[in-house]
Each structure stands twice: as structure tokens, then as C-alpha cells.
Design a protein around this motif. Structure first.
Motif, PDB file in Angstrom:
ATOM      1  N   LEU A 224       0.852  -1.192   0.000  1.00 27.04           N
ATOM      2  CA  LEU A 224       0.000   0.000   0.000  1.00 27.04           C
ATOM      3  C   LEU A 224       0.885   1.239   0.000  1.00 27.04           C
ATOM      4  CD1 LEU A 224      -2.848  -1.077  -0.001  1.00 27.04           C
ATOM      5  CD2 LEU A 224      -1.595  -2.384   1.694  1.00 27.04           C
ATOM      6  N   THR A 225       0.625   2.166  -0.903  1.00 29.64           N
ATOM      7  CA  THR A 225       1.546   3.282  -1.116  1.00 29.64           C
ATOM      8  C   THR A 225       1.055   4.622  -0.608  1.00 29.64           C
ATOM      9  OG1 THR A 225       0.651   3.637  -3.345  1.00 29.64           O
ATOM     10  CG2 THR A 225       2.538   2.138  -3.134  1.00 29.64           C
ATOM     11  N   ASP A 226      -0.240   4.753  -0.252  1.00 29.37           N
ATOM     12  CA  ASP A 226      -0.727   6.034   0.258  1.00 29.37           C
ATOM     13  C   ASP A 226       0.035   6.378   1.541  1.00 29.37           C
ATOM     14  OD1 ASP A 226      -2.738   7.597   2.179  1.00 29.37           O
ATOM     15  OD2 ASP A 226      -3.296   8.002   0.090  1.00 29.37           O
ATOM     16  N   PRO A 227       0.593   7.579   1.645  1.00 26.91           N
ATOM     17  CA  PRO A 227       1.435   7.920   2.805  1.00 26.91           C
ATOM     18  C   PRO A 227       0.772   7.685   4.148  1.00 26.91           C
ATOM     19  CG  PRO A 227       1.630   9.600   1.101  1.00 26.91           C
ATOM     20  CD  PRO A 227       0.546   8.676   0.650  1.00 26.91           C
ATOM     21  N   ALA A 228      -0.532   7.881   4.245  1.00 23.49           N
ATOM     22  CA  ALA A 228      -1.216   7.705   5.530  1.00 23.49           C
ATOM     23  C   ALA A 228      -1.320   6.238   5.933  1.00 23.49           C
ATOM     24  CB  ALA A 228      -2.613   8.324   5.464  1.00 23.49           C
ATOM     25  N   GLY A 229      -1.233   5.347   4.955  1.00 23.38           N
ATOM     26  CA  GLY A 229      -1.372   3.923   5.259  1.00 23.38           C
ATOM     27  C   GLY A 229      -0.316   3.072   4.591  1.00 23.38           C
ATOM     28  N   ALA A 230       0.855   3.675   4.344  1.00 22.42           N
ATOM     29  CA  ALA A 230       1.910   2.937   3.644  1.00 22.42           C
ATOM     30  C   ALA A 230       2.296   1.687   4.426  1.00 22.42           C
ATOM     31  CB  ALA A 230       3.129   3.829   3.443  1.00 22.42           C
ATOM     32  N   GLY A 231       2.496   0.604   3.719  1.00 16.30           N
ATOM     33  CA  GLY A 231       2.882  -0.635   4.373  1.00 16.30           C
ATOM     34  C   GLY A 231       2.590  -1.823   3.472  1.00 16.30           C
ATOM     35  N   ALA A 232       2.652  -2.989   4.061  1.00 15.52           N
ATOM     36  CA  ALA A 232       2.394  -4.227   3.325  1.00 15.52           C
ATOM     37  C   ALA A 232       1.395  -5.052   4.109  1.00 15.52           C
ATOM     38  CB  ALA A 232       3.686  -5.007   3.117  1.00 15.52           C
ATOM     39  N   LEU A 233       0.338  -5.487   3.422  1.00 15.17           N
ATOM     40  CA  LEU A 233      -0.695  -6.318   4.039  1.00 15.17           C
ATOM     41  C   LEU A 233      -0.505  -7.756   3.595  1.00 15.17           C
ATOM     42  CD1 LEU A 233      -3.373  -6.499   5.682  1.00 15.17           C
ATOM     43  CD2 LEU A 233      -4.562  -6.238   3.470  1.00 15.17           C
ATOM     44  N   LEU A 234      -0.497  -8.673   4.568  1.00 17.71           N
ATOM     45  CA  LEU A 234      -0.337 -10.091   4.284  1.00 17.71           C
ATOM     46  C   LEU A 234      -1.467 -10.867   4.944  1.00 17.71           C
ATOM     47  CD1 LEU A 234       2.656  -8.743   4.695  1.00 17.71           C
ATOM     48  CD2 LEU A 234       3.442 -11.085   4.435  1.00 17.71           C
ATOM     49  N   PRO A 235      -2.135 -11.753   4.206  1.00 13.43           N
ATOM     50  CA  PRO A 235      -3.193 -12.565   4.810  1.00 13.43           C
ATOM     51  C   PRO A 235      -2.604 -13.690   5.657  1.00 13.43           C
ATOM     52  CG  PRO A 235      -2.891 -13.190   2.527  1.00 13.43           C
ATOM     53  CD  PRO A 235      -1.986 -12.012   2.770  1.00 13.43           C
ATOM     54  N   VAL A 236      -3.286 -14.030   6.735  1.00 15.12           N
ATOM     55  CA  VAL A 236      -2.922 -15.189   7.552  1.00 15.12           C
ATOM     56  C   VAL A 236      -3.902 -16.325   7.313  1.00 15.12           C
ATOM     57  CG1 VAL A 236      -2.596 -16.064   9.904  1.00 15.12           C
ATOM     58  CG2 VAL A 236      -1.780 -13.786   9.290  1.00 15.12           C
ATOM     59  N   ASP A 237      -5.214 -15.986   7.286  1.00 15.09           N
ATOM     60  CA  ASP A 237      -6.223 -17.012   7.009  1.00 15.09           C
ATOM     61  C   ASP A 237      -7.232 -16.564   5.955  1.00 15.09           C
ATOM     62  OD1 ASP A 237      -7.751 -15.165   8.373  1.00 15.09           O
ATOM     63  OD2 ASP A 237      -8.298 -16.503  10.023  1.00 15.09           O
TER      64      ASP A 237
END
Length: 542
Positions: A224-237
Motif C-alpha cells: 500500500l503506497t498512500d502515505p497515511a497507510g503505507a505498508g504491506a498487508l499479508l493474509p494469515v487465514d
């Protein structure tokens, strides 16, 4: 644990994460008694290190644990590809790639495939099978100190629960004790490379409605590239449990304590693009991406493996796979030396083979992080996207080491993948049949060296049987061809002789780790003399 006749343990493993447990599994399969100690109370509870590449899964296949790992990973079996988006609900959505193996082309090169299995699911599988083989794996036990001499290693261990101490004597010590390895520091082994690259905080959380937002996008990770929510989302289940990697800047004075539940929830909501998303934070753990490689992989009777030997950016999961492959390379060499059918010089090839692979692979991992614009890594990507990931996963080679006839000037990780059967490279996968039972040629390689001769290679077979017996080397010899003990399988695939680069009268020697040690395309005048010279060189018997 079964010590040798003089009361000395053959191998002590320090560290019980992925690499340490893999070392235990591989040594156990080879019948090498050993003890593993891990300072933490149990296996990892945090879902991380999830990408197991095709070569790693080949090793687990031969070790008899592939099916159990795939069962443990079944919840993520349909997740593929890397997505990049501004937010999960935003207009900017781009798949960096949709499929790991588009079209199923990998089946031509391997009997296995990629597997998405998080570390917290993989480690218990490795632990269960390793314990069946060795029986002595001690969590909550730390290495306090060690000393070595020409004959072995003396280690002081301590139970973290009771404080009880024990001194033991081991022939060899394998340090799989992480990136800040106390063993490496005790040995005074330095590191090369640019060092720290970026830092993240890994946040585990529950969010029931997030599955509706993700929809049918079954990704491995979403950047995710939007500065307010930048990061990486990974599913677990793929339902309620998720992981979010948020950028962290300790170099600017940002403290870990600043990642409060409120801040993490706001960040995840911004990344999702859902301001009222219900989020329950269940844990957080900092991690550091770095590019470092140890200057040496051993000192005397002590060997480094995994993160103690190399640190890599997590993009592409190259680090964990490289570490598991370290363990596999080292295990057969320890078994051969301890079993008396190889000279101690064979152990010197471990660093000569694995260190160049780590240097090349860590550089690829760093470039991939830049290419994917990994959150927190603020650098300009190089030109173009990386291609031919198989060159890293299956194509890495050993130009120098326990091989004869390899291209000494060739790269450890080539730009393109070629399964050509040449010395120094992984033995090609060919579909075979033995007594009517289908198998891969890779299933032949685990415990001892294997000599494969062409259909007209009777002279090589006879030479192999005589030389193996004379040298005390447990060499297995097969001829491959119609009507022989190994036949080409009826399934479509590469021809054995063509894949291994030999003719009907040729032969190829494959090491227990499935790497080609030597080959002769055709017959020679004195096959026995040639083969003896090869075995002496590869196994350091002179």
C-alpha cells in the motif's frame, strides 16, 4: 542423543528456528546424532518468513516432509501474486505479478513447487519430524560459552528455566543463532555489505470485515503506497487474521513504543481505505532489513548458517530459503566426514560454495525491495523489473568447491536459468521409473553420492562399484535406459541423457545434496582410474 564411543557428541546446533530445525532434520535423515539448543521457550508464534521456494520444497520433499508442510499451509494454497495499490479501495491497483508459476511451466523442471507457509506453521512441522529422528531438541536452553581446539568444541549450556548448567564436548558446532549471532561475534568474524536498509514493525491483527474489502484478490502480499497507510498487508487465514508491515524509522529517533494500538489501527484503516474498519491489534514485532554477509562461514570446527551467515531484505523470501539451503549443503558434508568416507577438507568447501551464493542473492533481494517499493525503503529502483526468478531459486551454482570440471569463472547466480546438468549446478529433474514406480531423478539424491550411467555405460557401473568399495565410499550406481533398473518415465519431459549432457556411454556423479560433482559425456579408456581421481578430489580423500 547418542554420543560417540568417547562420549563426544558429533554435532551441536545452536538456534532452533527455521535453519536450525532444518539442520536437525537433514542431519537426522543422514543418521548423524546431534543436539539442538534454542534459548526461546518454543517455536515462533509470529506469522513471518512465509515464502518457500521450489528448491527448498525439493529438499523437504526428499526429506519426507513436503506433504506435511503443504497440509500446514493449505489455508493459503490459493494465494498468488503481489499486488500494489494506493489503498485497498483506491483507484490505483497494479499486480506486480499475478502467478508464481503461470501456466504450470515449472513442472518441466521440478517435481515440487512454491509453497506459502508461514514460519509459525512451518517450524512445528520441522520440529515434529526432526524429533522423530534425533530426539534431543531442547528449547529454553542457551549456549553460555564455547571453546574449541584441534579435536572438538567444548560448550557450556544453561537452562533458562532452572539455571542448571551442563558442559558437553562436540566434534562440530553449527551456529544458526540469528543475525546478531553471539557465536559469530565470539569468533570475531566480520561482515561485508551495505548494512541496514530499512526497518518495519510487523503488526498482527484481527479484522472480520477486511475479507470483504479484499474480495477475491488472493495475494501473497499487497503493498500500500498512500502515505497515511503505507505498508504491506499479508493474509494469515484470508478471513479474520492479517499481518501489516508498517514503516519504522528508528534512525530518526522514532521509538517502538510510539506504535500504540491507536496509531496502528489508524494506519491499517488508512491502508484499507475504510475509516470505520473494526481492528483488534493482537501483537507487534520489529524487524530490520539488511544486506550483510559474513566474511567467513567457518572458523575451525564452528560453522555459520542462515542469518548468522547472511542477512537479506525480506522481499522475495530469499533469506530463509538461502539459510535452509545452507543447512542442506553443510549436513551431508558433516555426515560424510563423521562417517569416515570424506576427508575433513570437504568441510572447507561449505563456505567456498555458499558464501558467493549469499552475496549474489542478497544483492538480488535488495534490488527486488527497491523494485517493489517496499514500505520504508526509500530508494530509486533500478531499471526494469527482475526476471527469471528461477535463476535464483534453482539456478544457483558452485563454481568453486567440491566439484570437478565446473566453470570456475562463472557466476554463483546466473542471469538466466539453465538446467544443463553441468558440474557445479543442481542436477536436472527427469521423470524416471524404478520397478514400475514413478519418481524424479531428484529423489535419488540424499544420503550418498550417486553415479548415473547411460544405457550403454556398463563400464562406468562396474568401475563405480569397484572404486566405491576400494575407497570406502558408499557410492550408489545406476544405469538409466530401457530395460534397466531405472527407465525413462512415460510422462512427457526431458530425456535423461540430454538433460544431464551425456551420451549413452557417459556418466555423471551427483552429490548427496543433488548437485552435479562431475560428468563425462562419453566413455573413457580407463573409467576406474578416472572415477577414483574424481572421488578423491570431490571428497578430499588425498
Amino acid at each position: 542423543m547418542k554420543p560417540t564411543a568417547d562420549g563426544r557428541l558429533p554435532v551441536l546446533i545452536v538456534g532452533g528456528s527455521l535453519v536450525g530445525l532444518s539442520t536437525s532434520l537433514f542431519l537426522g535423515r543422514l543418521g548423524v546424532p546431534h543436539l539442538l539448543v534454542e534459548k526461546h521457550a518454543g517455536t515462533s508464534h509470529h506469522p513471518r518468513g512465509r515464502g518457500n521456494n521450489v528448491r527448498t520444497m525439493e529438499l523437504f520433499r526428499v526429506a519426507g516432509v513436503e506433504s506435511a508442510i503443504r497440509q500446514a499451509a493449505s489455508v493459503l494454497a490459493e494465494n498468488h501474486g503481489i499486488l500494489q495499490a494506493d489503498t485497498l479501495t483506491g483507484a490505483e491497483q497494479e499486480w506486480l505479478f499475478r502467478e508464481i508459476d503461470p501456466g504450470g511451466a515449472l513442472k518441466r523442471f521440478s517435481p515440487s513447487g512454491w509453497c506459502l507457509c508461514s514460519q509459525n506453521d512451518l517450524e512445528p512441522v520441522l520440529l515434529e519430524h526432526a524429533r522423530r529422528l534425533s530426539g534431543d531438541i531442547r528449547f529454553g536452553t542457551e549456549l553460555v560459552s564455547f571453546e574449541q581446539d584441534a579435536d572438538g568444541v567444548t560448550a557450556l549450556l544453561r537452562s533458562r528455566e532452572t539455571g542448571a548448567e551442563e558442559t558437553l564436548r562436540a566434534s562440530y558446532l553449527v551456529a544458526a543463532d540469528g543475525p546478531r549471532s553471539p557465536v559469530r561475534e565470539r569468533l570475531g568474524i566480520g561482515q561485508t555489505g551495505p548494512g541496514d536498509l530499512f526497518h518495519n514493525v510487523s503488526i498482527t491483527f484481527r479484522a472480520k470485515r477486511l475479507a470483504d474489502v479484499v474480495g477475491d484478490r488472493r495475494f501473497i502480499a499487497c503493498y500500500l503506497t498512500d502515505p497515511a497507510g503505507a505498508g504491506a498487508l499479508l493474509p494469515v487465514d484470508n478471513q479474520e487474521q492479517w499481518v501489516f508491515h508498517a514503516p519504522w524509522h528508528p534512525e530518526n529517533g522514532e521509538a517502538l513504543e510510539e506504535f500504540t494500538d491507536e496509531r496502528c489501527i489508524a494506519h491499517i484503516r488508512a491502508a484499507a481505505g475504510v475509516p470505520d474498519l473494526e481492528v483488534e491489534i493482537t501483537g507487534r514485532a520489529p524487524w530490520h532489513a539488511a544486506q550483510r554477509v559474513a566474511e567467513r562461514y567457518s572458523a575451525g570446527r564452528v560453522f555459520l548458517a542462515g542469518d548468522s551467515a547472511h542477512e537479506m531484505s525480506p522481499t522475495g523470501a530469499f533469506g530463509s530459503n538461502t539459510g535452509i539451503q545452507d543447512a542442506h549443503n553443510l549436513a551431508w558434508k558433516l555426515a560424510a566426514v563423521l562417517g569416515g568416507w570424506a576427508g575433513t577438507g570437504l568441510l572447507e568447501s561449505y563456505g567456498r560454495e555458499r558464501r558467493p551464493v549469499a552475496e549474489a542473492t542478497s544483492a538480488r533481494a535488495t534490488a527486488r525491495s527497491a523494485e517493489h517499493r517496499h514500505p520504508g525503503y526509500e530508494v530509486t529502483p533500478g531499471t526494469g523489473r527482475q526476471s527469471n526468478v528461477l535463476a535464483v531459486a534453482l539456478g544457483y551454482r558452485y563454481p568453486l568447491g567440491a566439484v570437478v570440471g565446473a566453470d570456475a569463472d562463472g557466476p554463483a547466480v546466473p542471469d538466466t536459468f539453465a538446467a544443463d546438468g553441468s558440474p557445479g549446478g543442481r542436477a536436472p529433474h527427469v521423470r524416471l521409473r524404478r520397478a514400475g514406480v514413478a519418481l524424479s531423478s531428484l529423489d535419488l539424491f540424499e544420503t550418498v553420492p550417486v553415479l548415473l550411467a547411460g544405457s550403454d555405460g556398463r563400464a562406468w557401473r562396474e568401475a563405480g562399484e569397484r572404486v566405491g568399495k576400494r575407497l570406502g565410499v558408499p557410492l550408489t550406481v545406476h544405469r538409466v535406459g530401457p530395460g534397466l533398473e531405472l527407465e525413462q518415465g512415460p510422462e512427457p519431459g526431458p530425456d535423461f541423457a540430454e538433460a544431464y549432457g551425456i551420451g549413452a556411454e557417459g556418466a555423471v556423479l551427483v552429490r548427496p545434496d543433488g548437485f552435479v560433482a562431475w560428468r563425462s559425456a562419453e566413455s573413457v579408456g580407463e573409467p576406474e582410474a578416472v572415477l577414483e581421481a574424481v572421488l578423491r578430489s570431490v571428497l578430499c580423500l588425498d
